[in-house]
Motif scaffolding. Sequence first.
Motif, PDB file in Angstrom:
ATOM      1  N   LEU A   1       0.743  -1.213   0.027  1.00 53.94           N
ATOM      2  CA  LEU A   1       0.065  -0.055   0.135  1.00 53.94           C
ATOM      3  C   LEU A   1       0.954   1.397   0.005  1.00 53.94           C
ATOM      4  O   LEU A   1       1.938   1.298   0.928  1.00 53.94           O
ATOM      5  CB  LEU A   1      -0.674  -0.077   1.143  1.00 53.94           C
ATOM      6  N   VAL A   2       0.555   2.315  -1.066  1.00 56.69           N
ATOM      7  CA  VAL A   2       1.480   3.519  -0.982  1.00 56.69           C
ATOM      8  C   VAL A   2       0.149   4.480  -0.375  1.00 56.69           C
ATOM      9  O   VAL A   2      -0.445   4.861  -1.581  1.00 56.69           O
ATOM     10  CB  VAL A   2       1.810   3.712  -2.406  1.00 56.69           C
ATOM     11  N   PRO A   3       0.421   5.114   0.633  1.00 57.80           N
ATOM     12  CA  PRO A   3      -0.678   5.988   1.165  1.00 57.80           C
ATOM     13  C   PRO A   3      -0.636   7.213   0.331  1.00 57.80           C
ATOM     14  O   PRO A   3       0.609   7.863  -0.023  1.00 57.80           O
ATOM     15  CB  PRO A   3      -0.257   6.372   2.596  1.00 57.80           C
ATOM     16  N   HIS A   4      -1.426   7.697  -0.081  1.00 58.84           N
ATOM     17  CA  HIS A   4      -1.916   9.189  -0.746  1.00 58.84           C
ATOM     18  C   HIS A   4      -1.249  10.222   0.303  1.00 58.84           C
ATOM     19  O   HIS A   4      -0.832  11.318  -0.413  1.00 58.84           O
ATOM     20  CB  HIS A   4      -3.208   9.348  -1.491  1.00 58.84           C
ATOM     21  N   ASN A   5      -1.630  10.231   1.319  1.00 59.11           N
ATOM     22  CA  ASN A   5      -1.273  11.303   2.425  1.00 59.11           C
ATOM     23  C   ASN A   5      -0.566  10.500   3.471  1.00 59.11           C
ATOM     24  O   ASN A   5      -1.289   9.950   4.313  1.00 59.11           O
ATOM     25  CB  ASN A   5      -2.365  11.789   2.887  1.00 59.11           C
ATOM     26  N   GLU A   6       0.829  10.420   3.768  1.00 62.35           N
ATOM     27  CA  GLU A   6       1.153  10.079   4.932  1.00 62.35           C
ATOM     28  C   GLU A   6       0.622  10.293   6.288  1.00 62.35           C
ATOM     29  O   GLU A   6       0.711   9.558   7.370  1.00 62.35           O
ATOM     30  CB  GLU A   6       2.843  10.320   4.946  1.00 62.35           C
ATOM     31  N   ARG A   7       0.419  11.749   6.627  1.00 59.06           N
ATOM     32  CA  ARG A   7      -0.451  12.235   7.705  1.00 59.06           C
ATOM     33  C   ARG A   7      -1.557  11.638   8.207  1.00 59.06           C
ATOM     34  O   ARG A   7      -1.927  11.186   9.105  1.00 59.06           O
ATOM     35  CB  ARG A   7      -0.131  13.652   7.848  1.00 59.06           C
ATOM     36  N   TYR A   8      -2.459  11.312   7.106  1.00 60.54           N
ATOM     37  CA  TYR A   8      -3.905  10.892   7.027  1.00 60.54           C
ATOM     38  C   TYR A   8      -3.858   9.688   6.013  1.00 60.54           C
ATOM     39  O   TYR A   8      -4.540  10.066   4.946  1.00 60.54           O
ATOM     40  CB  TYR A   8      -4.739  11.930   6.624  1.00 60.54           C
ATOM     41  N   PRO A   9      -3.281   8.560   6.354  1.00 54.41           N
ATOM     42  CA  PRO A   9      -3.482   7.664   5.432  1.00 54.41           C
ATOM     43  C   PRO A   9      -4.883   6.975   5.143  1.00 54.41           C
ATOM     44  O   PRO A   9      -4.986   6.489   4.126  1.00 54.41           O
ATOM     45  CB  PRO A   9      -2.739   6.340   6.194  1.00 54.41           C
ATOM     46  N   SER A  10      -5.941   7.315   5.957  1.00 51.70           N
ATOM     47  CA  SER A  10      -7.426   7.061   5.594  1.00 51.70           C
ATOM     48  C   SER A  10      -7.824   7.568   4.008  1.00 51.70           C
ATOM     49  O   SER A  10      -8.709   7.188   3.773  1.00 51.70           O
ATOM     50  CB  SER A  10      -8.149   7.338   6.741  1.00 51.70           C
ATOM     51  N   MET A  11      -6.969   8.591   3.732  1.00 47.70           N
ATOM     52  CA  MET A  11      -7.437   9.550   2.302  1.00 47.70           C
ATOM     53  C   MET A  11      -7.204   8.536   1.262  1.00 47.70           C
ATOM     54  O   MET A  11      -7.688   8.966   0.227  1.00 47.70           O
ATOM     55  CB  MET A  11      -6.413  10.514   2.403  1.00 47.70           C
TER      56      MET A  11
ATOM     57  N   GLU B   1       6.701  -2.867  -9.271  1.00 46.35           N
ATOM     58  CA  GLU B   1       6.240  -1.490  -9.778  1.00 46.35           C
ATOM     59  C   GLU B   1       6.792  -0.319  -8.976  1.00 46.35           C
ATOM     60  O   GLU B   1       6.509   0.702  -9.358  1.00 46.35           O
ATOM     61  CB  GLU B   1       4.592  -1.533  -9.743  1.00 46.35           C
ATOM     62  N   LEU B   2       7.493  -0.541  -7.867  1.00 46.03           N
ATOM     63  CA  LEU B   2       8.018   0.270  -7.009  1.00 46.03           C
ATOM     64  C   LEU B   2       9.125   0.837  -7.620  1.00 46.03           C
ATOM     65  O   LEU B   2       9.956   0.340  -8.523  1.00 46.03           O
ATOM     66  CB  LEU B   2       8.459  -0.182  -5.603  1.00 46.03           C
TER      67      LEU B   2
ATOM     68  N   ARG C   1       7.903   8.321  -2.056  1.00 46.61           N
ATOM     69  CA  ARG C   1       6.706   7.794  -1.576  1.00 46.61           C
ATOM     70  C   ARG C   1       6.795   6.424  -1.606  1.00 46.61           C
ATOM     71  O   ARG C   1       6.183   5.429  -0.937  1.00 46.61           O
ATOM     72  CB  ARG C   1       5.441   8.277  -2.374  1.00 46.61           C
ATOM     73  N   HIS C   2       7.717   5.772  -2.618  1.00 45.65           N
ATOM     74  CA  HIS C   2       8.166   4.387  -2.426  1.00 45.65           C
ATOM     75  C   HIS C   2       8.965   3.671  -1.645  1.00 45.65           C
ATOM     76  O   HIS C   2       9.314   2.673  -1.561  1.00 45.65           O
ATOM     77  CB  HIS C   2       8.150   4.013  -3.934  1.00 45.65           C
ATOM     78  N   ALA C   3       9.546   4.409  -0.760  1.00 44.56           N
ATOM     79  CA  ALA C   3      10.662   4.037   0.065  1.00 44.56           C
ATOM     80  C   ALA C   3      10.014   3.152   1.006  1.00 44.56           C
ATOM     81  O   ALA C   3       8.893   3.162   1.236  1.00 44.56           O
ATOM     82  CB  ALA C   3      11.067   5.415   0.907  1.00 44.56           C
ATOM     83  N   PRO C   4      10.862   2.134   1.504  1.00 48.27           N
ATOM     84  CA  PRO C   4      10.218   1.166   2.278  1.00 48.27           C
ATOM     85  C   PRO C   4       9.494   1.488   3.589  1.00 48.27           C
ATOM     86  O   PRO C   4       8.536   1.002   4.095  1.00 48.27           O
ATOM     87  CB  PRO C   4      11.584   0.313   2.764  1.00 48.27           C
ATOM     88  N   ASP C   5      10.132   2.734   4.192  1.00 51.13           N
ATOM     89  CA  ASP C   5       9.559   3.173   5.359  1.00 51.13           C
ATOM     90  C   ASP C   5       8.246   3.984   5.199  1.00 51.13           C
ATOM     91  O   ASP C   5       7.549   4.540   6.252  1.00 51.13           O
ATOM     92  CB  ASP C   5      10.245   4.080   6.148  1.00 51.13           C
ATOM     93  N   ARG C   6       7.661   4.080   3.953  1.00 48.91           N
ATOM     94  CA  ARG C   6       6.492   4.845   3.734  1.00 48.91           C
ATOM     95  C   ARG C   6       5.629   4.112   2.919  1.00 48.91           C
ATOM     96  O   ARG C   6       4.445   4.446   2.555  1.00 48.91           O
ATOM     97  CB  ARG C   6       6.910   6.314   2.792  1.00 48.91           C
TER      98      ARG C   6
END
Length: 308
Positions: free
Chosen positions: A90-100, A109-110, A116-121
Amino acid sequence: MSEQPTNEASGAYSAPPPLGSQERIDHQRAGETLLTDDGRITDTPHAKTVAIQALAARMRSSTPELILASMGLVVGNDMAAHLGNGRYVLVPHNERYPSMGADVLHLDELDPTDPRHAPDRTVRMDAPQADPMIRMIAVSELMGSWAYGSNNNVRVLALQQAAQEEFGLTGVLEWQVDAKARFAVGLELDYNRDALRDFLRTQYEMTQEVLAARGITEVLSYRALSWPKGTEQPEWAAALNIGETVEARQRPLASWSADRQVVAEWLEQRRGNGAILAARKPARDLPRPGCRVVSSSTGRASSSGTRT
């Protein structure tokens, strides 16, 4: 059929206290406390995140059921199909608000040059965090269907019907739709009725727990209505005087606020005639799809705006 809240007769509601009275001021303070959780919630995104997290964790529906109810077979298919598969992330659209929301990507595909595709994100679909995140995204989508309009899309029309069924509401305001939309709403309910009712019931249960913990037995709430110039007003509104008590049918789900200023500011943005409705509601009926008896003050909106 669920037992609470029931569709009380109009006599169950007493008139709101007068504007400027100490009782009205006390109700306003209680409403502000509830809305901000004693000041700990400071903005709308924070409030939505708190609600989404709590609902996603509490709802009884399975994650696949939530995905189907909130996003449908097409949009939500990747999340449902790849949950638990470590070859997808999963690649969140918004790191602060992942529910977005989030993209579902295969490891191949990474893009190593995309931050945004870094392992910690990113979150692997077989990681413990994946299921809670997907549930939050699904709940956010259900909330969003209401935010875009209370009667203007199939999912929210299905939510309206689910609310009527779940809480045993009678005498509600019907919404006219064509045969195509009616069929689509029926199909939505055939697939997702249980999850939609779970979504509504869970909010009711959580609200009741908060109100009971604070010893609140009733809440004063407000609703603004507006009619554009040239639009015919309902009979009850056309002859309304400030402070009168009226009976106005509503949809199974209708927007009310514990803060009068919120609805007053919304009304000021509209053109045409408008009214602010105030209702004293028993705590057991919150969040209630629609109180019948309201006390109203009327006015005229001054400028154009959008629904909030």
